[in-house]
Enzyme design. Structure first.
Site, mmCIF file in Angstrom:
data_model
loop_
_atom_site.group_PDB
_atom_site.id
_atom_site.type_symbol
_atom_site.label_atom_id
_atom_site.label_comp_id
_atom_site.label_asym_id
_atom_site.label_seq_id
_atom_site.Cartn_x
_atom_site.Cartn_y
_atom_site.Cartn_z
ATOM 1 N N HIS A 1 45.457 40.533 38.672
ATOM 2 C CA HIS A 1 44.176 41.164 39.012
ATOM 3 C C HIS A 1 43.480 40.364 40.111
ATOM 4 O O HIS A 1 42.705 39.448 39.848
ATOM 5 C CB HIS A 1 43.278 41.247 37.774
ATOM 6 C CG HIS A 1 42.154 42.207 37.910
ATOM 7 N ND1 HIS A 1 41.759 43.048 36.898
ATOM 8 C CD2 HIS A 1 41.329 42.484 38.951
ATOM 9 C CE1 HIS A 1 40.741 43.787 37.295
ATOM 10 N NE2 HIS A 1 40.455 43.450 38.545
ATOM 11 N N ARG B 1 40.753 41.901 49.414
ATOM 12 C CA ARG B 1 39.674 42.384 50.279
ATOM 13 C C ARG B 1 40.134 42.961 51.613
ATOM 14 O O ARG B 1 39.314 43.477 52.364
ATOM 15 C CB ARG B 1 38.631 41.283 50.554
ATOM 16 C CG ARG B 1 37.965 40.698 49.331
ATOM 17 C CD ARG B 1 37.190 41.722 48.576
ATOM 18 N NE ARG B 1 36.292 41.154 47.581
ATOM 19 C CZ ARG B 1 35.790 41.842 46.565
ATOM 20 N NH1 ARG B 1 36.129 43.109 46.408
ATOM 21 N NH2 ARG B 1 34.980 41.277 45.690
ATOM 22 N N GLU C 1 42.682 49.035 39.726
ATOM 23 C CA GLU C 1 41.767 49.016 38.595
ATOM 24 C C GLU C 1 41.136 50.412 38.511
ATOM 25 O O GLU C 1 40.301 50.757 39.334
ATOM 26 C CB GLU C 1 40.728 47.905 38.843
ATOM 27 C CG GLU C 1 39.667 47.757 37.843
ATOM 28 C CD GLU C 1 38.693 46.634 38.245
ATOM 29 O OE1 GLU C 1 37.854 46.343 37.398
ATOM 30 O OE2 GLU C 1 38.773 46.097 39.355
ATOM 31 N N HIS D 1 39.489 49.645 33.967
ATOM 32 C CA HIS D 1 38.185 48.976 33.908
ATOM 33 C C HIS D 1 37.354 49.753 32.894
ATOM 34 O O HIS D 1 36.877 50.847 33.170
ATOM 35 C CB HIS D 1 37.520 49.005 35.286
ATOM 36 C CG HIS D 1 36.196 48.301 35.320
ATOM 37 N ND1 HIS D 1 35.858 47.428 36.327
ATOM 38 C CD2 HIS D 1 35.117 48.338 34.503
ATOM 39 C CE1 HIS D 1 34.640 46.959 36.129
ATOM 40 N NE2 HIS D 1 34.168 47.508 35.013
ATOM 41 N N ASP E 1 40.624 38.444 38.155
ATOM 42 C CA ASP E 1 39.677 39.344 38.810
ATOM 43 C C ASP E 1 39.046 38.628 40.005
ATOM 44 O O ASP E 1 37.842 38.717 40.250
ATOM 45 C CB ASP E 1 38.598 39.822 37.836
ATOM 46 C CG ASP E 1 37.777 40.983 38.392
ATOM 47 O OD1 ASP E 1 38.171 41.556 39.426
ATOM 48 O OD2 ASP E 1 36.729 41.303 37.794
ATOM 49 N N HIS F 1 33.111 36.960 47.513
ATOM 50 C CA HIS F 1 32.046 37.424 48.412
ATOM 51 C C HIS F 1 31.497 36.194 49.123
ATOM 52 O O HIS F 1 31.600 35.066 48.623
ATOM 53 C CB HIS F 1 30.915 38.099 47.636
ATOM 54 C CG HIS F 1 31.332 39.303 46.854
ATOM 55 N ND1 HIS F 1 31.563 40.526 47.446
ATOM 56 C CD2 HIS F 1 31.558 39.475 45.524
ATOM 57 C CE1 HIS F 1 31.904 41.402 46.511
ATOM 58 N NE2 HIS F 1 31.917 40.790 45.337
#
EC number: 3.5.2.3
Length: 435
Positions: free
Chosen positions: A56, A60, A140, A174, A301, A305
């Site tokens: 997972h 990006r 997901e 999810h 996950d 950012h």
């Protein structure tokens, strides 16, 4: 060139010599004589594990390369002992068509480690063209998240699960029921900093009850289609128990294992993720289930950012934290302290992942398996610092915690990371490699 690793301690405590030839493990014995011109590596008391498979990851790229790229994300993986990453579909364009898959696969050739690409499901998805590609899984898939296209009773979700079952593909879900989100939490939030563990606005908004309800619905739909359902990033003991009782597999993230709302004051909006951090009691319950076998795998996950993006109000900051480089080091530090066995770390980061997602050549140190290996010294601990990590985002929610990082990471016999230096790119899809 073949490689002989001498005197390595495996997860179960056995000390073995391991021979690597042609990208695979060809011998695992108490003692092996070096062949002519064979490269010999002395383990010198260090431990050897199969490379971690992170099922997972949000690389990006395409669409958000200012946050992470296949190059930076895979370097972060290699430095953390992860030899295979599985990318999620919520990029731009989303991986919901064959053309989008092909675009992402072209970018992924820059990866330093092996990779899988998950397809996604939206109103515009094209299952025929997606299933014609070497897809890793559907995921997901947002069953009931307010940012997705599906509700908990969505025909789109049911149809996608049925289509995946026909293709023998795992569906990664999810699971949150948006109907159970508490909108009044916004009104109770006094400033949107996310730093008040007592107010706990993000966790109150995305209530714990929303997870278990969505998990129960997901496993019901899966049972109707005889599909393999995998629940992503479970954050509550109730969610784990619902998954297991329904016959689904499930994962937990490092941040739900090691962080709770008690870390809110320090993390602020940098601790916002979906699903959110939970109470300390729930975090402890998740750790107990990991140790006792109730959780199938750990997956990060990894959702990087930039600092500038996260430094916003709680309701404006994007959700997600980086984690691919720190997952295995955090778990190895716990194993070093005796809080979890090395065998359990091997299982939740490699062996079980390979079994769930159909990778018969990965996940264990056995003859005939791919030589995806991680060599580390359990006594060589170090403080985790964002500035030392390799993700493009440059920060970590685990700042100041202790990790045990690899000395050496090999992907199919090739050294991709050693002592701070990176090797050549691998650039091969993991599903093709498994075949």
């Amino acid at each position: 060139m073949s490689t002989l690793i001498v005197g390595a301690t495996l997860a179960d405590g056995r000390v073995r010599d391991v021979r690597v030839e042609g990208g695979e493990i060809t011998a695992v014995e108490p003692s092996l004589d070096p062949k002519p011109d064979e490269r010999v590596r002395e383990a010198d008391g260090r431990r050897l594990l199969p490379g971690a498979i992170d099922a997972h990851v949000h690389v990006r790229e395409p669409g958000y390369s200012h946050k992470e790229t296949w190059e930076t994300g895979s370097k972060s993986a290699a430095a953390g002992g992860v030899t295979t990453i599985v990318d999620q579909p919520n990029t731009t364009p989303p991986t919901t068509t064959g053309a989008a898959f092909d675009e992402k696969a072209g970018l992924a050739e820059k990866s330093l480690v092996e990779y899988g690409i998950n397809g996604g499901v939206t109103a515009e998805w094209d299952p025929e063209s997606l299933f014609d590609r070497p897809l890793f899984a559907l995921g997901e898939v947002f069953l009931a998240d307010s940012t997705g296209d599906m509700g908990i009773e969505s025909d789109l979700f049911s149809n996608a699960v049925a289509a995946a079952a026909d293709e023998d593909e795992v569906v990664t879900v999810h699971a949150e029921d948006a109907d159970l989100f508490d909108e009044s939490a916004r009104e109770r939030d006094a400033g949107g900093t996310g730093r008040d563990a007592d107010a706990d606005p993000w966790s109150q908004y995305r209530a714990a009850e929303a997870e278990a309800a969505a998990v129960e619905r997901a496993v019901e739909v899966g049972a109707d289609s005889d599909a393999d359902i995998h629940i992503a990033h479970t954050s509550t003991p109730e969610g784990v128990d619902a998954a297991k009782s329904g016959g689904a597999t499930c994962e937990v993230t490092p941040h739900h294992l090691f962080l709770s709302r008690e870390d809110a004051t320090e993390l602020g909006t940098f601790g916002r993720m979906n699903p959110p951090l939970r109470s300390e009691d729930r975090r402890a319950g998740m750790w107990d289930r990991l140790v006792e076998g109730g959780i199938d795998i750990v997956a990060t996950d990894h959702a990087p950012h930039t600092v500038e993006e996260k430094d916003a109000s709680l309701w404006d900051a994007p959700s997600g934290v980086p984690g691919v480089e720190t997952m295995l080091p955090l778990l190895l530090a716990e194993a070093r302290e005796g809080n979890v066995s090395y065998e359990r770390v091997r299982d939740v980061t490699a062996a079980n992942v390979a079994e769930i997602f159909g990778l018969p050549r990965k996940g264990r140190i056995e003859v005939g398996r791919d030589a995806d290996l991680v060599l580390f010294d359990p006594e060589a601990t170090r403080e985790i610092r964002g500035e030392d990590l390799h993700s493009k985002c440059g920060w970590t929610p685990f700042e100041g915690r202790t990790g045990v990082f690899p000395d050496l990471t090999m992907v199919r016999g090739s050294v991709v990371y050693e002592g701070g230096t990176f090797g050549d790119t691998v650039g091969e899809n993991v599903r093709e490699a498994a075949e």
